[in-house]
Design an enzyme around this catalytic site. Structure first.
Site, short mmCIF file in Angstrom:
data_model
loop_
_atom_site.label_atom_id
_atom_site.label_comp_id
_atom_site.label_asym_id
_atom_site.label_seq_id
_atom_site.Cartn_x
_atom_site.Cartn_y
_atom_site.Cartn_z
CB SER A 24 -2.73 -2.06 -7.75
OG SER A 24 -2.32 -0.72 -7.57
CG HIS A 56 -1.07 4.29 -10.30
ND1 HIS A 56 -2.29 4.82 -10.70
CD2 HIS A 56 -1.35 3.36 -9.36
CE1 HIS A 56 -3.26 4.23 -10.02
NE2 HIS A 56 -2.72 3.34 -9.21
CG ASN A 77 -6.23 -0.23 -9.43
OD1 ASN A 77 -7.37 0.22 -9.47
ND2 ASN A 77 -5.91 -1.30 -8.74
CE1 TYR A 78 -8.11 0.30 -16.67
CE2 TYR A 78 -5.83 -0.48 -16.65
CZ TYR A 78 -6.80 0.40 -17.11
OH TYR A 78 -6.46 1.37 -18.01
NE ARG A 79 -11.00 0.77 -8.05
CZ ARG A 79 -10.31 1.78 -8.57
NH1 ARG A 79 -9.12 1.55 -9.12
NH2 ARG A 79 -10.78 3.00 -8.53
N GLY A 116 -11.40 -3.88 4.29
CA GLY A 116 -10.61 -5.07 4.59
C GLY A 116 -10.18 -5.83 3.37
CB SER A 170 -0.92 -4.36 -0.68
OG SER A 170 -1.00 -5.75 -0.48
#
Length: 336
Positions: A127, A141, A143-145, A293, A299
């Site tokens: 991210s 911005h 983000n890859y997940r 969690g 972060s």
């Protein structure tokens, strides 16, 4: 019998391979963005590594099974604040925690709290949030997940999410066009129907309903993506993740040395206030990460703007460049 076993085991092997491969892709993206930012700014990131203690609390350090790195750059030569995060971790969800899509669902305490072991999971992501000193440089911005529950063989037990979007402080239409063109070209390599859907999803997701404004001029966004085989999606996500730097770096180079005034900086702080509002009030990814969690609160703060402000009445002057931006944020455009 052997043929049947091979058919059963193959998806497990494929999903196990996906863990390693997503780690490599997202780590490569993490390293490439860090390198590009340091080269432009002439300043090095500060690195912080995290792990979990025996009470499952985040603490500084390294641990087998968890690779969690925060990179922070503050008050550099070009950038005011950059937060970059990479995580790859395997663990267990707490007993009673499950998922409906990418939403966290907890067991009902009225039925008694479950005991025993939780469900194994794997998560990997990168991210990035980039805030420049010069208000003419847009915030970006990306983000890859990838997330997997158990061995990933059950329907709905794995998915990809992410995307990249642009948040200008001052609108340069050619910048928005370039950012979208690069991402559309990346999507089109795999599926020409994907970009329009991901672009629309981006406009709808990065939206502040209490303001009636989009956060920026968009890009692409997807969540809980599992509508085709994992190999096809992995290839799509890989290409999209590689599109961010060529989509964004030329905009930094073009705008970073432009002249600006204190009035421009004031507007920049107001727009960053909107950015903070979205993260704190509406970002499902932040809520998912904190509840499960998987994400450390530090972060989230690392990716918040360094300076932001709010005023009771902050409507821009009619006909101004600031009003021009608001018109686009209230009425999203097709850029390509």
């Amino acid at each position: 019998m052997l043929e049947i076993l091979e058919k059963v085991e193959q998806p497990v092997q494929s999903q196990q391979s996906m863990l390693v491969r997503t780690e490599k892709v997202f780590k490569r993206m993490f390293e490439n963005v860090c390198q590009a930012i340091e080269e432009i700014d002439g300043t090095q990131f500060q690195e912080q590594r995290w792990t979990k203690d025996e009470n499952c609390e985040w603490v500084e350090g390294d641990n087998n099974g968890i690779t969690y790195i925060d990179m922070a750059l503050r008050n550099g030569n070009v950038f005011e604040k950059v937060g970059i995060n990479y995580v790859s971790m395997q663990g267990e969800l707490p007993p009673g925690m499950t998922f409906q899509g990418s939403d966290v669902v907890m067991a009902d305490p009225a039925n008694g709290m479950p005991s025993g072991k939780g469900t194994p999971f794997f998560a990997s992501s990168t991210s990035v949030v980039i805030n420049a000193l010069n208000p003419m440089v847009p915030t970006a911005h990306v983000n890859y997940r990838y997330f997997q529950v158990g061995d990933g063989t059950q329907p709905g037990s794995w998915w990809f999410g992410g995307g990249g979007d642009l948040t200008p402080i001052y609108l340069f239409e050619e910048d928005a066009v370039h950012f979208h063109q690069v991402h559309k070209a990346a999507c089109d390599q795999h599926d020409p129907t994907f970009y329009p859907v991901a672009k629309k999803a981006c406009d709808e997701y990065f939206y502040l309903p209490h303001r009636g404004e989009c956060r920026g001029v968009g890009g692409i966004f997807f969540d809980y993506l599992q509508d085709r085989d994992v190999e096809s999606l992995f290839s799509l996500v890989t290409t999209c993740s590689e599109a961010f730097l060529p989509a964004y770096i030329p905009l930094i180079e073009k705008r970073k040395d432009m002249e600006f005034t204190q009035q421009h900086k004031y507007w920049q702080r107001l727009r960053r206030g909107r950015y903070a509002e979205f993260i704190l009030l509406h970002d499902r990814g932040v809520r998912f990460g904190l509840t499960s969690g998987i994400v450390n609160t530090q972060s989230v703060l690392n990716c918040m703007p360094g300076e932001a402000c709010w005023n009771y009445s902050d409507q821009p002057i009619h006909g101004s460049q600031e009003e021009k931006l608001l018109e686009v944020l209230r009425n999203p455009r097709e850029w390509v």
